[in-house]
Design an enzyme around this catalytic site. Structure first.
Site, PDB file in Angstrom:
ATOM      1  N   LYS A  22      17.631  28.027  17.699  1.00  0.00           N
ATOM      2  CA  LYS A  22      18.133  28.638  18.927  1.00  0.00           C
ATOM      3  C   LYS A  22      16.993  28.897  19.923  1.00  0.00           C
ATOM      4  CE  LYS A  22      20.189  32.930  18.876  1.00  0.00           C
ATOM      5  NZ  LYS A  22      19.696  33.812  19.948  1.00  0.00           N
ATOM      6  N   ASP A 320      15.377  38.667  12.841  1.00  0.00           N
ATOM      7  CA  ASP A 320      16.812  38.316  12.892  1.00  0.00           C
ATOM      8  C   ASP A 320      17.418  38.156  11.492  1.00  0.00           C
ATOM      9  OD1 ASP A 320      16.659  38.361  15.646  1.00  0.00           O
ATOM     10  OD2 ASP A 320      16.392  36.205  15.849  1.00  0.00           O
TER      11      ASP A 320
HETATM   12  C1  S3P Z   1      13.795  35.413  20.368  1.00  0.00           C
HETATM   13  C2  S3P Z   1      12.969  36.443  20.037  1.00  0.00           C
HETATM   14  C3  S3P Z   1      13.380  37.583  19.211  1.00  0.00           C
HETATM   15  C4  S3P Z   1      14.682  37.319  18.465  1.00  0.00           C
HETATM   16  C5  S3P Z   1      15.706  36.637  19.314  1.00  0.00           C
HETATM   17  C6  S3P Z   1      15.181  35.331  19.870  1.00  0.00           C
HETATM   18  C7  S3P Z   1      13.269  34.326  21.230  1.00  0.00           C
HETATM   19  O1  S3P Z   1      13.544  38.704  20.048  1.00  0.00           O
HETATM   20  O2  S3P Z   1      15.204  38.511  17.930  1.00  0.00           O
HETATM   21  O3  S3P Z   1      16.881  36.364  18.550  1.00  0.00           O
HETATM   22  O4  S3P Z   1      13.866  33.238  21.256  1.00  0.00           O
HETATM   23  O5  S3P Z   1      12.236  34.544  21.864  1.00  0.00           O
HETATM   24  P1  S3P Z   1      12.259  39.605  20.463  1.00  0.00           P
HETATM   25  O6  S3P Z   1      11.180  38.692  20.790  1.00  0.00           O
HETATM   26  O7  S3P Z   1      12.674  40.413  21.644  1.00  0.00           O
HETATM   27  O8  S3P Z   1      11.987  40.441  19.250  1.00  0.00           O
END
Ligand code: S3P
Length: 441
Positions: A22, A320
């Site tokens: 993702k 996550d």
């Molecule tokens: C993500 C970073 C994470 C993660 C999110 C996706 C990203 O959040 O929890 O599902 O793609 O940069 P944080 O960086 O705010 O912890």
């Protein structure tokens, strides 16, 4: 609203692939849109969050085609986006909102971003503060540090910022704004968060470096850029999606699963470390890399799990996956302590609360804490008991809660119902299809 019923299983078998990562999928659309030339993406995640990112860039004049499983992004160059006619709808996606705000801060037009109820209550002060320090003209329209956000043209300059949280979204917002700034931009975070932005920016031709400090913190630096150049991107399977099947393979008696082509970037692979620590029989096969992103096939067999401690620098590398780890912990032998994870409170739901609600409904012994949770696992050494009991579990419209408790249902006595199970569409639209594939007929 959809409800899925899950019953206890044994003998999970199969060779599966999980959808594309993702985080990398979002970044491929964003960088492809502001690059020159065409970016060709394979194994793109067709989840609702990434579709929100596509829709936003289409609103800004980028032609994005989908052909035979390939996404083609016809980049407009760094200064080629056009003003959107309407507010950009970011749906449920924090990644779209936070990363795109860095790009929008560098544009010569005004834009507004707004999302669903969950998104519009998540903290945006963490990106507003550093972007304003860079000279961005960004504000929370309701003055509550949440979306909707309005971004007007501003003149950006580089800053040296110390982020209080290890957040890839904050880091990426600042680095992307740094592309458009005068002078160099640096962001130091308490420990290294996922580095997909840095890796992809480098491969698109941007000057990005990372410096590691002796206290475990890390600084990412970027110099302004004239243009980025589109390229081919082959996205690995999402380790966050693979985690549900790794857990299922470990927890369910008499199982053996092979999950092909999973991204194993060390900034994301904390879940694998925790599985090993808990005693999982897990092997990496066929290791390779593309675009700086390592990948491997993961072989998992039924394992006798024991409790563990999950804390410190490990947390950003598995943030996550904590709902899934909590379910595994409830089925393991002994105590598991999860701490230093206050970030769980600001995800799609407050995951300390939503994990606690689900596990308590299933009869687990869990105590929420201010920065995590403590779980007394009820798994017996010989797997002779039922550590969980089937229950009606609310997903709270959080995709990771729905999927973690679907796996819990496979291990529980009786029947488990997952409420609002369609929310898996956010990151894994065919999750229940893959689950059927590995369950015995
Ligand atoms: C993500 C970073 C994470 C993660 C999110 C996706 C990203 O959040 O929890 O599902 O793609 O940069 P944080 O960086 O705010 O912890």
């Amino acid at each position: 609203m959809s409800v899925k019923t899950i019953t206890k299983k044994t003998g999970l078998r199969g060779e599966i692939t999980v959808p594309g990562d993702k985080s990398i999928s979002h970044r491929s659309i964003m960088l492809g849109s502001i690059a020159l030339g065409t970016t060709e993406v394979t194994h793109f995640l067709n989840g609702a969050d990434c579709l929100s990112t596509i829709a936003c860039f289409r609103e800004m004049g980028v032609e994005i085609e989908r052909k035979n499983g390939v996404v083609l992004i016809h980049g407009k160059g760094m200064r080629g986006l056009s003003a959107p006619e309407n507010a950009l709808n970011v749906g449920n996606s924090g990644t779209t909102t936070r990363l795109m705000s860095g790009i929008l801060a560098g544009q010569q037009f005004t834009s507004v971003m707004s999302g669903d109820t969950s998104l519009n209550s998540r903290p945006m002060g963490r990106i507003i503060a550093p972007l304003q320090e860079m000279g961005a003209n960004i504000k929370s329209i309701n003055g509550n540090n949440c979306a909707p956000l309005q971004i007007k043209p501003g003149i950006l300059h580089g800053i040296s910022y110390r982020s209080p949280v290890a957040s890839a979204q904050v880091k990426s917002a600042v680095l992307l704004a740094g592309l458009y700034a005068e002078g160099d931009t640096a962001l130091r975070e308490p420990s290294l968060s996922r580095n997909h932005t840095e890796l992809m920016l480098l491969s698109f031709g941007a000057p990005v470096t990372t410096v590691f400090h002796t206290d475990g913190s890390a600084t990412a630096e970027i110099s302004p850029c004239r243009e980025l150049y589109g390229r081919q991107i082959c996205i690995p399977g999402d380790i966050s999606s693979a985690a549900y099947f790794i857990a299922a393979g470990a927890l369910i008696p008499n199982s053996e699963l092979l999950i092909k082509n999973v991204g194993t970037n060390m900034t994301r692979a904390g879940f694998l470390k925790v599985c090993k620590e808990m005693g999982a029989d897990l092997t990496l096969l066929n290791q390779s890399a593309a675009g700086g992103e390592p990948r491997a096939d993961i072989l998992i067999r039924t394992s006798r799990l024991k409790g563990t401690t999950v804390a410190g620098d490990l947390i950003p590398t598995l943030i996550d996956e904590i709902p899934m780890i909590a379910v595994m912990a409830a089925c393991a032998e002994g105590r598991t302590v999860i701490k230093d994870a206050a970030e769980l409170k600001v995800k799609e739901t407050n995951r300390i609360d939503t994990v606690t609600a689900g596990l308590r409904a299933m009869g687990a012994d869990i105590t929420p804490t201010d920065d995590g949770m403590i779980i007394e696992g009820k798994g017996a050494p010989d797997n002779s008991n039922f550590p969980l009991t089937g229950a009606d579990v609310r997903s709270f419209l959080d995709h990771r809660i729905a999927m973690s408790f679907a796996i819990a249902g496979l291990a529980a006595k009786g029947e488990t119902k997952i409420q609002d199970s369609q929310c898996v569409d956010i990151s894994y639209p065919d999750f229940f299809g893959t689950l059927n594939q590995i369950c015995p007929a």
